[in-house]
Design a protein around this motif. Structure first.
Motif, short mmCIF file in Angstrom:
data_model
loop_
_atom_site.label_atom_id
_atom_site.label_comp_id
_atom_site.label_asym_id
_atom_site.label_seq_id
_atom_site.Cartn_x
_atom_site.Cartn_y
_atom_site.Cartn_z
N VAL A 101 130.72 -7.43 51.79
CA VAL A 101 130.89 -8.74 52.40
C VAL A 101 129.61 -9.57 52.26
O VAL A 101 129.65 -10.76 51.93
CB VAL A 101 131.29 -8.61 53.88
CG1 VAL A 101 131.29 -9.97 54.56
CG2 VAL A 101 132.66 -7.95 54.01
N GLU A 102 128.46 -8.93 52.45
CA GLU A 102 127.18 -9.63 52.34
C GLU A 102 126.96 -10.19 50.94
O GLU A 102 126.43 -11.29 50.77
CB GLU A 102 126.03 -8.70 52.71
CG GLU A 102 125.95 -8.37 54.19
CD GLU A 102 124.80 -7.42 54.50
OE1 GLU A 102 123.98 -7.16 53.57
OE2 GLU A 102 124.69 -6.95 55.65
N GLN A 103 127.38 -9.40 49.92
CA GLN A 103 127.15 -9.86 48.55
C GLN A 103 128.33 -10.67 48.01
O GLN A 103 128.23 -11.27 46.93
CB GLN A 103 126.90 -8.66 47.63
CG GLN A 103 128.07 -7.72 47.45
CD GLN A 103 127.66 -6.39 46.82
OE1 GLN A 103 126.52 -5.98 46.89
NE2 GLN A 103 128.62 -5.71 46.17
N GLY A 104 129.44 -10.71 48.74
CA GLY A 104 130.57 -11.53 48.35
C GLY A 104 131.36 -11.01 47.18
O GLY A 104 132.07 -11.78 46.51
N SER A 105 131.28 -9.70 46.92
CA SER A 105 132.03 -9.13 45.80
C SER A 105 132.21 -7.64 45.99
O SER A 105 131.47 -7.00 46.74
CB SER A 105 131.31 -9.39 44.47
OG SER A 105 130.05 -8.72 44.45
N GLY A 106 133.19 -7.09 45.29
CA GLY A 106 133.43 -5.65 45.35
C GLY A 106 134.87 -5.33 45.00
O GLY A 106 135.73 -6.22 44.93
N ALA A 107 135.11 -4.05 44.76
CA ALA A 107 136.46 -3.58 44.46
C ALA A 107 136.68 -2.25 45.15
O ALA A 107 135.80 -1.37 45.13
CB ALA A 107 136.67 -3.44 42.95
N ILE A 108 137.85 -2.10 45.77
CA ILE A 108 138.20 -0.89 46.50
C ILE A 108 139.55 -0.40 46.02
O ILE A 108 140.49 -1.20 45.87
CB ILE A 108 138.28 -1.16 48.02
CG1 ILE A 108 136.95 -1.70 48.54
CG2 ILE A 108 138.68 0.10 48.78
CD1 ILE A 108 137.04 -2.27 49.95
N VAL A 109 139.65 0.90 45.77
CA VAL A 109 140.94 1.51 45.46
C VAL A 109 141.16 2.68 46.40
O VAL A 109 140.30 3.57 46.51
CB VAL A 109 141.01 2.00 44.00
CG1 VAL A 109 142.27 2.83 43.78
CG2 VAL A 109 141.01 0.81 43.04
N HIS A 110 142.28 2.68 47.10
CA HIS A 110 142.69 3.81 47.92
C HIS A 110 143.74 4.62 47.16
O HIS A 110 144.73 4.04 46.68
CB HIS A 110 143.29 3.33 49.24
CG HIS A 110 142.34 2.58 50.11
ND1 HIS A 110 142.50 1.25 50.41
CD2 HIS A 110 141.20 2.97 50.74
CE1 HIS A 110 141.51 0.86 51.20
NE2 HIS A 110 140.71 1.88 51.41
N ILE A 111 143.52 5.92 47.04
CA ILE A 111 144.51 6.78 46.39
C ILE A 111 145.51 7.25 47.43
O ILE A 111 145.20 8.06 48.29
CB ILE A 111 143.85 7.98 45.70
CG1 ILE A 111 142.76 7.51 44.72
CG2 ILE A 111 144.91 8.80 44.97
CD1 ILE A 111 143.24 6.66 43.58
N SER A 112 146.71 6.71 47.35
CA SER A 112 147.78 7.08 48.26
C SER A 112 148.64 8.15 47.58
O SER A 112 148.12 9.04 46.93
CB SER A 112 148.60 5.84 48.63
OG SER A 112 149.61 6.15 49.55
N SER A 113 149.94 8.06 47.68
CA SER A 113 150.84 9.04 47.07
C SER A 113 152.25 8.50 47.11
O SER A 113 152.64 7.79 48.04
CB SER A 113 150.77 10.37 47.82
OG SER A 113 151.81 11.25 47.37
N ILE A 114 153.07 8.89 46.12
CA ILE A 114 154.48 8.50 46.18
C ILE A 114 155.18 9.21 47.33
O ILE A 114 156.29 8.83 47.71
CB ILE A 114 155.23 8.79 44.87
CG1 ILE A 114 155.28 10.29 44.57
CG2 ILE A 114 154.64 8.00 43.72
CD1 ILE A 114 156.29 10.65 43.49
#
Length: 266
Positions: free
Chosen positions: A132-145
């Motif tokens: 949030v401080e740098q104003g950028s990023g990417a997050i991936v959560h590994i869920s499941s079928i």
């Protein structure tokens, strides 16, 4: 191991990117670590035991199913990376025995929720403010079928935790998208890993059958896999690499299923 596809790797695609991959010493998590590292990222990963760490150059030993463990990882990320650009929550799994709902004690439920849901929630709470401080990023959560196709015989608690993770991920995307942080979910089906084979062994032991019968039981419960095989960990890693890259800059708040066609509905 023969991977049924080839691709051209850009060794500088993630140059300068600081990455945390939880659960990155086995299975799909390890494949994700290798894939992002090969493309130039500096990657930290985690495991309960230091002896589990084989591929990454940066490692934090911690039990992410506990609050103390997530605090240790967050501190380790700051110490080793000084910040964060990409988070991939790959840690997860199930140790529940067969036997359906009646075989699940309160402790088993808590264990499944702590590992498959709360580990991601806690780490996001500690690390996302840096994005949030740098104003950028990417997050991936590994869920499941299994959030849509739960296996009632063995993984009710795991499936419920992954369903909660997907819902949490969608909510997080609504909050973070406007400030430049992308959040997506990957929902694998059956992946060919040591963990999936361990589940087969547990089911066989519980039912008194052999592993082939237990494996076929899982296939039957899933309704089959149209492509005729589980996914390779490297295939999951390739999808994750795409989603955290600039190539996917307009993909946000989405869930990508990688299951060989297992889910039979639109």
């Amino acid at each position: 191991m023969t991977i049924p596809w080839k691709f051209t790797l850009d060794h500088q695609e993630f140059a300068g990117k600081r990455v945390l991959v939880t659960g990155g010493t086995k299975g799909a998590g390890e494949a994700i670590v290798r894939r992002l590292s090969a493309a130039g990222a500096t990657v930290v990963t985690t495991a309960r035991s230091a002896t589990e760490a084989s591929s990454p150059t940066l490692f934090v030993q911690a039990d992410l199913s506990t609050l103390a463990g997530t605090e240790t990882v967050a501190a380790g990320v700051m110490e080793q990376l000084g910040g964060i650009d990409i988070i991939v929550h790959s840690v997860g799994g199930s140790k529940s025995p067969g036997g359906g709902f009646a075989g699940l004690t309160d402790q088993l439920w808590q264990d499944e929720l702590s590992l498959n849901l709360l580990a991601a929630v806690r780490l996001d709470r500690m690390l996302v403010p840096l994005m949030v401080e740098q104003g950028s990023g990417a997050i991936v959560h590994i869920s499941s079928i299994q959030r849509r196709l739960p296996l009632h015989e063995s993984t009710i608690a795991y499936a419920a935790a992954k369903a909660a993770l997907s819902t949490y991920s969608k909510a997080l995307s609504k909050e973070l998208g406007p400030i430049g942080i992308r959040v997506n979910t990957v929902a694998p089906g059956w992946i060919h890993t040591t963990a999936s084979e361990a589940m087969v062994k547990r089911l066989a032991a519980h039912s008194g059958s052999d592993e082939e019968t237990a494996r076929q039981g899982i296939m039957d419960a899933l309704g089959g896999i149209p492509i005729g095989r589980p996914a390779w960990p490297q295939e999951v890693a390739e999808l994750v690499a795409f989603l955290v890259s600039d190539r996917a800059s307009a993909i946000h708040g989405a869930e990508y299923v990688i299951d060989g066609g297992t889910i039979p509905t639109v």
